[in-house]
Design a protein around this motif. Sequence first.
Motif, PDB file in Angstrom:
ATOM      1  N   VAL A 297       0.838  -1.196   0.000  1.00 34.08           N
ATOM      2  CA  VAL A 297       0.000   0.000   0.000  1.00 34.08           C
ATOM      3  C   VAL A 297       0.876   1.249   0.000  1.00 34.08           C
ATOM      4  N   ASN A 298       0.365   2.300  -0.605  1.00 31.54           N
ATOM      5  CA  ASN A 298       1.058   3.581  -0.661  1.00 31.54           C
ATOM      6  C   ASN A 298       0.469   4.516   0.391  1.00 31.54           C
ATOM      7  N   ILE A 299       1.341   5.100   1.211  1.00 34.34           N
ATOM      8  CA  ILE A 299       0.893   6.028   2.240  1.00 34.34           C
ATOM      9  C   ILE A 299       1.797   7.249   2.244  1.00 34.34           C
ATOM     10  N   THR A 300       1.323   8.305   2.873  1.00 32.31           N
ATOM     11  CA  THR A 300       2.159   9.473   3.156  1.00 32.31           C
ATOM     12  C   THR A 300       2.386   9.499   4.656  1.00 32.31           C
ATOM     13  N   LEU A 301       3.645   9.395   5.064  1.00 32.87           N
ATOM     14  CA  LEU A 301       3.969   9.343   6.494  1.00 32.87           C
ATOM     15  C   LEU A 301       4.425  10.716   6.967  1.00 32.87           C
TER      16      LEU A 301
END
Length: 364
Positions: free
Chosen positions: A195-199
């Motif tokens: 999954v792609n996330i912005t941390l």
Amino acid sequence: MKRTAIVLVALTMILAACGDTEDTATTAADQPPETVIVEVEVPVETEDVLDVVIARGELNCGVNETIPGFGYKDAAGTFTGFDIDLCRAVAAAVVGDSEAVRFEALTAAARFEALTSGLVDLLVRNTTWTQSRDTDLGLDFGPTTYYDGQQLMARGEQGFSSGSTLEEIEGATVCAIAGTTTEKNMTEAAAAAGVNITLSTFEDFNVVIEGFKSAACDVVTSDGSTLVSRKATEGAAGEDWVIFPSVPISKEPLGPAWIQNQSRFGDVVNWTVFAMLIAEEKGITSSNIDSMTELDGEASRLLGVTEDELQTKMGLPADAFYQVIKQVGNYGEVYDRHLTPLGLERGLNALYGDGGLLYPPPAR
């Protein structure tokens, strides 16, 4: 700590024989020795932390101030919590007074420098025992006092539930505390789940929660206990917050830490925790301890009422652990005082006899 010493080493260059032997010998003898400067690290003795604390009459303890139940400073400036009481327990063992503690509120990013610089003697601040911290940072860790694991928290109104999985956070902005194991754990778990996330990370967990409440963060991630703490103390706003997945994405053994190679101080911290666990095993509490000092041989030794007690060999008063239980309580008392009201069940943090992982060595 180390210092660098400059050592002068005289090296005589020996020339290989490759012609007239007499000429070669004469040439070598005529050469002055070559002086080479070599830097050598020479260990310098550091102060014994246990002696320093005893002489000072007060323990300097690094703690959290933003997590109710573990480390929290109220409006009056009073520190309370599970970790706070562990600091008080060590103070009771070392100087006989659980109130003889100076609490230093530290961010996650500043906590290790505070310890290595000597600003604090002991760190009890939701700190995970890891290989890099144990080696590269030069810390020693005591017994795990709370077995935890990293989880995520989101809003039920956005379709999340306690049964949600990592795959459901695709495209989310995930907020976390900077300077913790949380960042790497989240990055690696998201990659493994595809999954792609912005941390986004912040040093203050209060800022993380404010970002979550304002919808700047879709998801918050931290130790499960931290999330439960904030959800439970948030009131009506927290009723829609859900924590998932049911199986944490990491192992987070939390416990006390101190500067490495301070074995005398380390022994005291270790056995303070063990004494609290043994007391719970035996049903010895802060209220009944005076009638339990001769319960059995182990209790008598640990509470310092027999000649074969071992506390004085550790540099402590014979009644050091009596004072710990009398003034602070056994492990179960401390847990029930701060964590049970949050809804945190003992689980892995139960005694081994009750199916948990807490297994103290014998006091003999």
